[in-house]
Design an enzyme around this catalytic site. Structure first.
Site, PDB file in Angstrom:
ATOM      1  N   PRO A   1       0.826  -1.204   0.000  1.00 34.84           N
ATOM      2  CA  PRO A   1       0.000   0.000   0.000  1.00 34.84           C
ATOM      3  C   PRO A   1       0.863   1.259   0.000  1.00 34.84           C
ATOM      4  O   PRO A   1       1.952   1.283   0.570  1.00 34.84           O
ATOM      5  CB  PRO A   1      -0.805  -0.121   1.303  1.00 34.84           C
ATOM      6  CG  PRO A   1      -0.751  -1.566   1.661  1.00 34.84           C
ATOM      7  CD  PRO A   1       0.554  -2.073   1.151  1.00 34.84           C
ATOM      8  N   GLU A   2       0.363   2.307  -0.658  1.00 30.56           N
ATOM      9  CA  GLU A   2       1.085   3.572  -0.703  1.00 30.56           C
ATOM     10  C   GLU A   2       0.433   4.557   0.255  1.00 30.56           C
ATOM     11  O   GLU A   2      -0.543   4.232   0.939  1.00 30.56           O
ATOM     12  CB  GLU A   2       1.130   4.066  -2.151  1.00 30.56           C
ATOM     13  CG  GLU A   2       1.804   3.017  -3.044  1.00 30.56           C
ATOM     14  CD  GLU A   2       1.956   3.402  -4.506  1.00 30.56           C
ATOM     15  OE1 GLU A   2       1.976   4.614  -4.821  1.00 30.56           O
ATOM     16  OE2 GLU A   2       2.081   2.484  -5.338  1.00 30.56           O
TER      17      GLU A   2
ATOM     18  N   LYS B   1       4.653   5.184   4.895  1.00 28.05           N
ATOM     19  CA  LYS B   1       3.997   3.884   5.027  1.00 28.05           C
ATOM     20  C   LYS B   1       4.042   3.348   6.454  1.00 28.05           C
ATOM     21  O   LYS B   1       3.646   2.214   6.707  1.00 28.05           O
ATOM     22  CB  LYS B   1       4.629   2.896   4.045  1.00 28.05           C
ATOM     23  CG  LYS B   1       4.496   3.378   2.597  1.00 28.05           C
ATOM     24  CD  LYS B   1       5.228   2.506   1.621  1.00 28.05           C
ATOM     25  CE  LYS B   1       5.169   3.112   0.223  1.00 28.05           C
ATOM     26  NZ  LYS B   1       5.856   2.271  -0.773  1.00 28.05           N
TER      27      LYS B   1
ATOM     28  N   ARG C   1      10.869  -2.274 -10.546  1.00 20.81           N
ATOM     29  CA  ARG C   1       9.408  -2.246 -10.399  1.00 20.81           C
ATOM     30  C   ARG C   1       8.755  -2.065 -11.768  1.00 20.81           C
ATOM     31  O   ARG C   1       9.316  -1.407 -12.645  1.00 20.81           O
ATOM     32  CB  ARG C   1       8.983  -1.088  -9.474  1.00 20.81           C
ATOM     33  CG  ARG C   1       9.622  -1.110  -8.091  1.00 20.81           C
ATOM     34  CD  ARG C   1       9.105  -2.239  -7.229  1.00 20.81           C
ATOM     35  NE  ARG C   1       7.689  -2.131  -6.966  1.00 20.81           N
ATOM     36  CZ  ARG C   1       7.148  -1.318  -6.043  1.00 20.81           C
ATOM     37  NH1 ARG C   1       7.930  -0.533  -5.310  1.00 20.81           N
ATOM     38  NH2 ARG C   1       5.854  -1.296  -5.839  1.00 20.81           N
TER      39      ARG C   1
END
Length: 263
Positions: free
Chosen positions: A2-3, A53, A253
């Site tokens: 999650p960001e 985060k 990524r």
């Protein structure tokens, strides 16, 4: 992972469930946290803060629970007395008369005093949070042009929590599309208009995602409701130039972009 926007929405859910309510039961899985259980009974959560985060649960006795979900951690809100059916391992339980919050599977959990909060290695390392309403485009522009960051390619810089906390891969992809830049660009090579656009997008897009994602209207643009323009849209037409969106890998990524208008 999650960001920032997803972490902040999770924090909002936790606050809505137990903020200001006396804790009736507290449980920690890790032995080094057991001594805090009795100290927190009768106290209440004053607020839940995010630093990128990481999540900081602040208590009325000035202790703070630090947790970083990493890849597997997840918070759940349940009615008190309810025990969810899950294969996840429970790490933290904070219970009030009507609601209980549960942290599963996370391993990076600590209790911090006010002094430790100011010296914690992760918290010292992270940059300003993109969802902090006090963070301005002017400050972001200063960071972009600072000796520490001006020579870094955006492919890696926009994933570096030391630059700005809360950014992640989908935000990296969407921000660079919005301003028509690639992951190979560096701040030192941008003109004034590009720098200004990037500084604003680095704040506007995460904040829009936080405010509206999950309420998506597919006909709206960044200026209204958030939806992905290029992320996971490889092979589709770019709505800005009509080019074909491509997928590659940058900084290990997945990276999505439009060669027609990002250059």
């Amino acid at each position: 992972m999650p960001e920032g926007p997803e972490i902040r929405r999770a924090a909002d859910n936790l606050e809505a469930a137990i903020k200001g309510k006396p804790l009736t039961d507290v449980w920690f899985a890790f032995p080094q946290l057991k001594s805090y259980q009795s100290q927190l009974i009768g106290q209440h959560v004053t607020h839940v803060e995010t630093r990128g985060k990481a999540l900081l649960t602040h208590f009325s006795n000035e202790l703070t629970l630090y947790s970083h979900n990493q890849l597997y951690g997840v918070w759940r809100v349940v009615d008190t007395g309810e025990e969810p059916q899950t294969t996840r391992v429970l790490r933290v339980k904070l219970q009030t008369a009507d609601k209980t919050i549960l942290l599963y599977s996370a391993s990076d959990i600590e209790m911090l005093t006010p002094e430790q909060l100011t010296t914690h290695p992760f918290l010292q390392r992270v940059g300003p949070d993109v969802l902090d309403p006090n963070l301005t485009p002017e400050v972001v522009k200063e960071r972009l042009l600072s000796p520490r960051f001006r020579n870094r390619q955006f492919a890696g810089l926009l994933l570096d929590q030391a630059f700005l906390a809360g950014l992640g891969n989908y935000l990296r992809v969407e921000i660079l599309w919005q301003v028509g830049l690639t992951g190979n660009h560096k701040a030192k090579d941008l003109n004034a208009a590009q720098l200004d656009a990037l500084a604003h997008a680095l704040l506007d897009i995460p904040r829009l995602s936080y405010a509206t994602r999950g309420q998506v209207d597919e006909n709206k643009h960044h200026g209204a409701l958030f939806r992905f323009k290029v992320f996971h849209r490889d092979g589709e037409l770019c709505e800005r130039c009509g080019g074909i969106i491509e997928k590659t890998t940058l900084s290990s990524r997945p990276f999505y972009w439009c060669p027609g208008c990002q250059h």
